[in-house]
Design an enzyme around this catalytic site. Structure first.
Site, PDB file in Angstrom:
ATOM      1  CE  LYS A  76      -1.769   3.414   2.214  1.00 24.15           C
ATOM      2  NZ  LYS A  76      -2.093   4.486   1.458  1.00 24.15           N
ATOM      3  N   GLY A  94       6.724   5.754   7.869  1.00 23.29           N
ATOM      4  CA  GLY A  94       5.976   6.750   7.873  1.00 23.29           C
ATOM      5  C   GLY A  94       5.982   7.690   9.286  1.00 23.29           C
ATOM      6  CB  SER A  95       4.032  10.205  10.660  1.00 22.68           C
ATOM      7  OG  SER A  95       2.938   9.722  10.661  1.00 22.68           O
ATOM      8  CB  THR A  96       6.437   9.343  15.336  1.00 24.85           C
ATOM      9  OG1 THR A  96       7.611   9.011  14.880  1.00 24.85           O
ATOM     10  CG2 THR A  96       6.131   8.581  16.770  1.00 24.85           C
ATOM     11  CD  GLU A  97      -0.755  11.961  13.854  1.00 26.79           C
ATOM     12  OE1 GLU A  97      -0.184  12.693  13.315  1.00 26.79           O
ATOM     13  OE2 GLU A  97      -2.061  11.949  13.733  1.00 26.79           O
ATOM     14  N   GLY A 146       2.589   5.478  13.096  1.00 30.53           N
ATOM     15  CA  GLY A 146       3.026   4.377  13.494  1.00 30.53           C
ATOM     16  C   GLY A 146       2.596   3.847  14.671  1.00 30.53           C
ATOM     17  CD  GLU A 168      12.530   0.821  10.077  1.00 29.78           C
ATOM     18  OE1 GLU A 168      13.623   1.433  10.319  1.00 29.78           O
ATOM     19  OE2 GLU A 168      12.697  -0.472  10.300  1.00 29.78           O
ATOM     20  CB  CYS A 223      12.988   9.668   7.803  1.00 26.84           C
ATOM     21  SG  CYS A 223      14.350   8.654   7.045  1.00 26.84           S
ATOM     22  CD  GLU A 250       9.738  13.640  10.588  1.00 28.22           C
ATOM     23  OE1 GLU A 250       8.484  13.212  10.877  1.00 28.22           O
ATOM     24  OE2 GLU A 250      10.635  13.008  10.168  1.00 28.22           O
TER      25      GLU A 250
HETATM   26  P1  NAP Z   1       2.177   9.056   7.131  1.00 30.11           P
HETATM   27  O1  NAP Z   1       1.236  10.102   7.000  1.00 30.11           O
HETATM   28  O2  NAP Z   1       2.381   8.282   8.469  1.00 30.11           O
HETATM   29  O3  NAP Z   1       1.731   7.805   6.337  1.00 30.11           O
HETATM   30  C1  NAP Z   1       2.635   6.544   5.842  1.00 30.11           C
HETATM   31  C2  NAP Z   1       1.925   5.661   5.032  1.00 30.11           C
HETATM   32  O4  NAP Z   1       0.740   5.188   6.301  1.00 30.11           O
HETATM   33  C3  NAP Z   1       0.957   6.195   3.867  1.00 30.11           C
HETATM   34  O5  NAP Z   1       0.895   5.315   3.021  1.00 30.11           O
HETATM   35  C4  NAP Z   1      -0.285   6.394   4.635  1.00 30.11           C
HETATM   36  O6  NAP Z   1      -1.525   6.487   3.842  1.00 30.11           O
HETATM   37  C5  NAP Z   1      -0.478   5.240   5.493  1.00 30.11           C
HETATM   38  N1  NAP Z   1      -1.525   5.525   6.759  1.00 30.11           N
HETATM   39  C6  NAP Z   1      -2.008   6.508   6.829  1.00 30.11           C
HETATM   40  N2  NAP Z   1      -3.070   6.331   7.979  1.00 30.11           N
HETATM   41  C7  NAP Z   1      -2.796   5.104   8.380  1.00 30.11           C
HETATM   42  C8  NAP Z   1      -3.577   4.078   9.069  1.00 30.11           C
HETATM   43  N3  NAP Z   1      -4.567   4.553  10.082  1.00 30.11           N
HETATM   44  N4  NAP Z   1      -3.221   2.837   9.165  1.00 30.11           N
HETATM   45  C9  NAP Z   1      -2.156   2.369   8.265  1.00 30.11           C
HETATM   46  N5  NAP Z   1      -1.735   3.384   7.257  1.00 30.11           N
HETATM   47  C10 NAP Z   1      -1.874   4.408   7.183  1.00 30.11           C
HETATM   48  O7  NAP Z   1       3.731   9.539   6.721  1.00 30.11           O
HETATM   49  P2  NAP Z   1       4.017  10.112   5.327  1.00 30.11           P
HETATM   50  O8  NAP Z   1       3.631  11.738   5.575  1.00 30.11           O
HETATM   51  O9  NAP Z   1       3.587   9.531   4.185  1.00 30.11           O
HETATM   52  O10 NAP Z   1       5.625  10.198   5.376  1.00 30.11           O
HETATM   53  C11 NAP Z   1       6.455  11.035   6.226  1.00 30.11           C
HETATM   54  C12 NAP Z   1       6.741  10.543   7.350  1.00 30.11           C
HETATM   55  O11 NAP Z   1       7.531   9.406   7.066  1.00 30.11           O
HETATM   56  C13 NAP Z   1       7.712  11.285   8.030  1.00 30.11           C
HETATM   57  O12 NAP Z   1       7.447  11.304   9.559  1.00 30.11           O
HETATM   58  C14 NAP Z   1       9.266  10.601   7.828  1.00 30.11           C
HETATM   59  O13 NAP Z   1      10.177  10.870   9.181  1.00 30.11           O
HETATM   60  C15 NAP Z   1       8.745   9.416   7.770  1.00 30.11           C
HETATM   61  N6  NAP Z   1       9.794   8.573   7.255  1.00 30.11           N
HETATM   62  C16 NAP Z   1      10.429   7.630   8.016  1.00 30.11           C
HETATM   63  C17 NAP Z   1      11.692   6.608   7.318  1.00 30.11           C
HETATM   64  C18 NAP Z   1      12.449   5.743   8.323  1.00 30.11           C
HETATM   65  O14 NAP Z   1      13.213   4.969   7.491  1.00 30.11           O
HETATM   66  N7  NAP Z   1      12.573   6.054   9.345  1.00 30.11           N
HETATM   67  C19 NAP Z   1      11.821   6.934   6.031  1.00 30.11           C
HETATM   68  C20 NAP Z   1      11.036   7.917   5.411  1.00 30.11           C
HETATM   69  C21 NAP Z   1       9.985   8.507   5.937  1.00 30.11           C
HETATM   70  P3  NAP Z   1      -1.792   7.748   2.877  1.00 30.11           P
HETATM   71  O15 NAP Z   1      -0.788   8.390   2.052  1.00 30.11           O
HETATM   72  O16 NAP Z   1      -3.206   7.406   2.031  1.00 30.11           O
HETATM   73  O17 NAP Z   1      -2.259   8.738   4.108  1.00 30.11           O
END
Ligand code: NAP
Length: 506
Positions: free
Chosen positions: A203, A256-259, A261, A279, A313, A410
């Site tokens: 996804k 994705g985001s900590t929130e 996650g 992650e 990230c 962040e």
């Molecule tokens: P995000 O809002 O947490 O979304 C990540 C993924 O989760 C997307 O595919 C999102 O779908 C999906 N998602 C949203 N709500 C969900 C739920 N309730 N249950 C399951 N999945 C759900 O993060 P983002 O804004 O895409 O990415 C930025 C974040 O990723 C930053 O915090 C960054 O630091 C982090 N990141 C971490 C790493 C690492 O390796 N540590 C690497 C890259 C990025 P939708 O797109 O449809 O909302």
């Protein structure tokens, strides 16, 4: 103020144009390309221009259920279950080969969809994604258990015990990925999961689904059996949540985001206690010692935060600099930022592209405005340029106190905060004052200082006189609230394996 140069940019690679012109993108379930069952779609936008470039099928729970069922059936099928490691490795290498043949197309699609400069896609991220498949093709043939000499002393007279471990594929894995570096972050999950023999439901992020569609086509072309890799596009709150809750998914591998996650972990716990790897976000410090080589450090610090518009990230978003050199360093980084060419990602002159979406640029700017309203100093940047509303200037904020939101949260944009220190203890205290622990860098010419500070930083990755150095062989993952587990490196295949111990009396 930075300048924005917006030329009339269009994709030039014929296959990228053809991909976009073929109409809406479909999902892939059990070896078939399908529309959403109710016909729903969502639009995907080029953040460089604000225009719609494609439509993508918008999946729902019904498609998730079918994709998980297909992945379960494929996991148990003779074709995948009994596939020799060498055959799996051949498929992974073939995926890499086809990606290589289509590297210009993949790079253009990634840049159009996400906004990042073409040089980032073409020379860093798509090659990085390809390398994940090649690296884990090698690892696929190294998966092995152990024989263990136990100390069991209560076996029947004259007998002894013989123990060994077996490694099995973990099962059906849901891979949920973010929008900032879509293809490489997807490859970091799919390549080790396939090497381990798992099956997958992918996804991707709603904002950037295009290269996931293209990658799945390539995997199909490379001969991956049907049902092994399924793709469901759609919103996180429906299809992402459905995957995290699904009783027949064995693991969620989430970036994705900590929130979000936290939500995934909760859903996994409330359903079938599936394994979870997360992650997550970061707020990485860059410590600049008084003996740093400023010719190396100024561009290095600037790149660590402005690369990909700070949407990384591990972006080095907190500058922690010794008082004796802070003015010179900050002025150098500000000048570097002001001189960066901002423009559409496909323009070869562009050094910094748009942020991924207007709403995201507004959120980044709000962090800066709010910080200034509570006493921080805007040293450079701070504005959104261009009519798409996505071009945020390289920005530096000084006078930052530890209790300010901009020091803690962040921001995920091209925004560097500046904190000044007087001795090493204070530098470490500032660096470690974060709920995150993803990465850090130290800029210094002093060897012993380097290793002492590297040892004391609470983060999963430390770079010295560099930042953002990645390789498929180097494990990466977060401490504290930056996540659980590591990706890349040979251990990453263990994320997708489960172990069994067999003990017999012989
Ligand atoms: P995000 O809002 O947490 O979304 C990540 C993924 O989760 C997307 O595919 C999102 O779908 C999906 N998602 C949203 N709500 C969900 C739920 N309730 N249950 C399951 N999945 C759900 O993060 P983002 O804004 O895409 O990415 C930025 C974040 O990723 C930053 O915090 C960054 O630091 C982090 N990141 C971490 C790493 C690492 O390796 N540590 C690497 C890259 C990025 P939708 O797109 O449809 O909302």
């Amino acid at each position: 103020m930075s300048s924005l140069s917006l030329n009339n940019i269009k994709p030039t690679v014929a296959s990228a144009k053809a991909f976009l012109e073929r109409g809406r993108q479909k999902m892939f379930i059990n070896g078939e390309w399908v529309d959403a069952y109710d016909g729903s779609t969502f639009e995907t936008i080029d953040p460089g221009t604000g225009t719609v470039i494609n439509e993508v099928a918008k999946g729902s729970i019904a498609e998730i259920n079918d994709a998980v069922a297909a992945a379960r059936a494929a996991l148990e099928s003779d074709q995948w279950h009994n596939m020799l490691p060498v055959e799996r490795a051949q498929i992974l290498n073939k995926i890499a080969d086809i990606m290589d043949e289509n590297i210009d197309e993949l790079s253009e699609l990634e840049t159009l969809d996400q906004g990042k400069p073409l040089y980032v896609s073409r020379w860093a991220e798509i090659p990085g994604a390809i390398d994940q498949f090649r690296y884990f093709a090698g690892i696929a043939r190294t998966i092995e258990g152990q024989t263990i000499t136990s100390s069991i002393g209560y076996q029947p007279e004259g007998k002894k015990t013989f123990s060994y471990t077996l490694r099995h594929p973990l099962g059906v894995v849901a891979c949920i990925t973010p929008w900032n570096s879509p293809l490489v972050l997807t490859a970091m999950k799919i390549a080790p999961a396939l090497a381990a023999g798992c099956t997958i439901v992918l996804k991707p992020a709603t904002l950037t689904s295009l290269t996931a569609v293209r990658l799945v086509e390539i995997c199909q072309q490379a001969g991956l059996p049907e049902g092994v890799l399924n793709l469901v596009t759609g919103s996180g709150s429906t299809v992402g949540e459905a995957l995290a809750m699904h009783p027949d998914v064995d693991k969620v591998s989430f970036t994705g985001s900590t929130e979000i996650g936290r939500r995934v972990i909760k859903s996994a716990g409330e359903s079938n206690l599936k394994k979870v790897q997360v992650e997550l976000g970061g707020k990485s410090p860059q410590i600049v010692m008084p003996d740093a080589d400023l010719d190396l450090t100024i561009p290095g610090v600037a790149n660590a935060i402005f690369f990909n518009g700070g949407q990384v990230c591990v972006a080095g978003s907190r500058l922690i600099v010794h008082k004796s050199i802070s003015d010179q360093l900050v002025e150098g980084v500000a000048k570097y930022g002001r001189e960066m060419v901002m423009g559409h990602g496909l323009d070869p002159k562009t050094q910094m592209g748009p942020l991924v979406a207007k709403s995201h640029a507004e959120s980044v700017k709000k962090y800066v405005d709010d910080a200034v309203s509570v006493g921080a100093e805007l040293i450079s940047g701070g504005h959104i340029l261009g009519s798409s509303g996505c071009y945020m200037e390289p920005t530096i904020v000084g006078n930052v106190e530890q209790d300010m939101v901009i020091f803690k949260d962040e921001v995920f944009g091209p925004v560097l905060t500046v904190s000044v220190f007087e001795d090493d203890e204070q530098a470490l205290m500032l660096a470690n004052d974060s709920p995150y622990g993803l990465a850090a860098s130290i800029w210094t010419e002093g060897l012993s200082n380097t290793h002492r500070i590297a040892d004391s930083i609470n983060a999963g990755t430390v770079w010295v006189n560099s930042h953002l150095m990645f390789d498929a062989a180097l494990p990466i993952g977060g401490w504290k609230q930056s996540g659980w587990g590591q990706e890349s490196g040979h251990q990453a295949v263990s994320n997708y394996l489960k172990d069994k111990t067999v003990t017999s009396i012989i």
